[in-house]
Design an enzyme around this catalytic site. Structure first.
Site, PDB file in Angstrom:
ATOM      1  N   SER A   1       0.887   6.098   3.200  1.00 19.78           N
ATOM      2  CA  SER A   1       1.481   7.041   4.157  1.00 19.78           C
ATOM      3  C   SER A   1       2.612   7.851   3.531  1.00 19.78           C
ATOM      4  O   SER A   1       3.342   7.361   2.663  1.00 19.78           O
ATOM      5  CB  SER A   1       2.010   6.292   5.377  1.00 19.78           C
ATOM      6  OG  SER A   1       0.971   5.625   6.052  1.00 19.78           O
TER       7      SER A   1
ATOM      8  N   GLN B   1       0.848  -1.196   0.000  1.00 15.31           N
ATOM      9  CA  GLN B   1       0.000   0.000   0.000  1.00 15.31           C
ATOM     10  C   GLN B   1       0.882   1.244   0.000  1.00 15.31           C
ATOM     11  O   GLN B   1       1.652   1.456   0.946  1.00 15.31           O
ATOM     12  CB  GLN B   1      -0.891   0.032   1.243  1.00 15.31           C
ATOM     13  CG  GLN B   1      -1.818  -1.137   1.397  1.00 15.31           C
ATOM     14  CD  GLN B   1      -2.483  -1.133   2.753  1.00 15.31           C
ATOM     15  OE1 GLN B   1      -2.672  -0.084   3.375  1.00 15.31           O
ATOM     16  NE2 GLN B   1      -2.825  -2.303   3.248  1.00 15.31           N
TER      17      GLN B   1
ATOM     18  N   GLU C   1      -4.787   6.391  17.515  1.00 17.80           N
ATOM     19  CA  GLU C   1      -5.398   7.716  17.646  1.00 17.80           C
ATOM     20  C   GLU C   1      -6.423   7.952  16.529  1.00 17.80           C
ATOM     21  O   GLU C   1      -7.516   8.490  16.770  1.00 17.80           O
ATOM     22  CB  GLU C   1      -4.308   8.797  17.598  1.00 17.80           C
ATOM     23  CG  GLU C   1      -3.392   8.819  18.819  1.00 17.80           C
ATOM     24  CD  GLU C   1      -2.340   7.729  18.789  1.00 17.80           C
ATOM     25  OE1 GLU C   1      -1.676   7.516  19.825  1.00 17.80           O
ATOM     26  OE2 GLU C   1      -2.177   7.085  17.730  1.00 17.80           O
TER      27      GLU C   1
ATOM     28  N   SER D   1      -3.422   4.495  12.822  1.00 15.18           N
ATOM     29  CA  SER D   1      -2.957   4.504  14.210  1.00 15.18           C
ATOM     30  C   SER D   1      -4.124   4.407  15.181  1.00 15.18           C
ATOM     31  O   SER D   1      -5.284   4.661  14.834  1.00 15.18           O
ATOM     32  CB  SER D   1      -2.171   5.790  14.486  1.00 15.18           C
ATOM     33  OG  SER D   1      -3.039   6.913  14.450  1.00 15.18           O
TER      34      SER D   1
ATOM     35  N   GLU E   1      -9.432  -3.958   5.831  1.00 14.98           N
ATOM     36  CA  GLU E   1      -8.155  -4.350   6.416  1.00 14.98           C
ATOM     37  C   GLU E   1      -8.189  -4.272   7.931  1.00 14.98           C
ATOM     38  O   GLU E   1      -7.658  -5.140   8.616  1.00 14.98           O
ATOM     39  CB  GLU E   1      -7.036  -3.454   5.876  1.00 14.98           C
ATOM     40  CG  GLU E   1      -5.663  -3.817   6.428  1.00 14.98           C
ATOM     41  CD  GLU E   1      -4.652  -2.698   6.265  1.00 14.98           C
ATOM     42  OE1 GLU E   1      -3.466  -3.008   6.139  1.00 14.98           O
ATOM     43  OE2 GLU E   1      -5.050  -1.529   6.283  1.00 14.98           O
TER      44      GLU E   1
END
Length: 400
Positions: A135, A132, A384, A382, A251
């Protein structure tokens, strides 16, 4: 999600589980899978992994939920997927690459017929491992902050420029699923598109990153003047955000569904506590250790209970927004806490002398799991970000 009819009987599921176990025994690579050391380190290991993945597809144990015309199994039921995942993990065999599952999910739901025809068979044959390309250095889990750019040329082809980071399996992957900003005037989740990127394309440079566990699992990927054909675009221009979000939801539940890893962690923790000593006393006889282990066992059971409940609700079409994020968050945070405590105990307790090799391997696994545990709290979004998603989708709290 629609209701799944024809739930298999207990006898049918038991028979299916036995078939999976026999297949694993016959086809899995001989070496034990290690957390944080999942990517192959030699050409021989890579060949074995690709053959193993292809064998799982060929037997109908992976990709069984695909449409029949693309190799799926007409008698597939979600409980089959659960059994396959459980048995692979319990056997400590290599798990199928999550990025491949996500790419297949995206292709099946958003890809053109030509993309499905050419790319899906290569996944099933083990020829294509995917990564992927999401990021970026200044975005991290906030993938809406993507700055990599794609410019369409007059002939319909595209030119990509940018940098991606923390790319799992990028150093041995064949294909990348890239999120690219195709509208230079846009911001955040607008103006994004998704492309299939062969990593052998000129202008693609992969730089491995060595982890704290002394392994190469993640990478930086640089895109410099990468030219792609028009048919490399998945879906429509500007549809990238919805495509990737659909894939990540898929995912995240997959990550959360690995609760068997938590059971294996607890097994190793109890093995160490029972067969090691602190101050000349078996570790598990210390009251504080008993309480800590019991608390971690409860956390694992809570995570498992949610997954079990969610699977049942998926079957009857009663899943709720944010379930995948809850599963991912529950698994990742519990995994880290169990691994951290286990690694600490393994480092301080002395072996009692009985069954030393078994205990030493349990200690080694706990240490490897602890070193890798923070990756689970980041990959796929994440912790968060998972909490932000739950605040918006489940609790319906307003954005700032």
């Amino acid at each position: 999600m629609s209701d799944f009819g024809g739930r298999p009987s207990a006898e049918e599921l038991a028979a299916f589980r036995n078939r999976v176990r026999r297949h694993i025994a016959a086809h899995a690579p001989p070496s034990e899978a290690r957390e944080g050391h999942r990517a192959p380190e030699t050409a021989e290991q890579e060949a074995r992994l690709r053959a193993w993945f292809a064998a799982l597809f060929d037997a109908g144990f992976v990709g069984a939920d695909w449409p029949a015309e693309h190799g799926g199994r007409p008698d597939h039921h979600p409980l089959h997927d659960r059994i396959v995942s459980e048995e692979i993990l319990r056997a400590r065999a290599p798990r199928p690459v999550e990025q491949v599952n996500l790419a297949a999910h995206v292709l099946l739901h958003f890809g053109s017929e030509e993309q499905k025809r050419t790319l899906l068979p290569r996944i099933r044959r083990g020829e294509h491992v995917w990564c992927q390309l999401l990021s970026e250095p200044d975005a991290g889990s906030d993938i809406a902050g993507v700055r990599s750019r794609g410019v369409r040329r007059d002939d319909g082809s595209w030119v990509l420029d940018g940098q991606k980071t923390w790319i799992t399996d990028g150093h041995w992957a064949d294909m990348g699923l890239a999120l690219i900003r195709t509208d230079p005037t846009s911001s955040r989740h607008h103006g994004l598109s998704v492309f299939t990127v062969p990593l052998s394309t000129p202008g693609v440079e992969v730089r491995p990153i060595r982890t704290i566990g002394d392994a190469i699992e993640v990478n930086e990927v640089f895109l410099t003047g990468v030219v792609l054909d028009a048919d490399s675009l998945i879906g429509e221009v500007g549809q990238g955000w919805s495509i990737i979000m659909a894939g990540l939801d898929f995912e995240r539940f997959g990550i959360g569904g690995n609760v068997i890893l938590l059971e294996l962690l607890i097994e190793d923790l109890v093995t160490v506590a029972r067969n090691s000593q602190i101050d000349g006393i078996p570790a598990l006889r210390h009251t504080d250790i008993q309480q800590a282990v019991a608390g971690l066992v409860v956390e694992v059971e809570v995570a498992k209970a949610f997954i079990d409940d969610h699977v049942e609700r998926l079957i009857v079409g009663a899943d709720q927004p944010g379930d995948g994020s809850i599963a991912k968050l529950s698994f990742a945070e519990t995994y880290h806490r169990v691994a951290a405590y286990g690694a600490g105990l393994a480092a301080t307790a002395r072996n009692s002398g009985s069954n030393d090799a078994h205990v030493l391997r349990a200690k080694e696994r706990l240490r490897e799991c602890w070193l890798w545990s923070r990756a689970y709290t980041i990959s796929g979004g994440s912790s968060e970000m998972m909490r932000n998603i739950l605040a918006k989708r489940r609790l319906l709290l307003p954005s700032r």
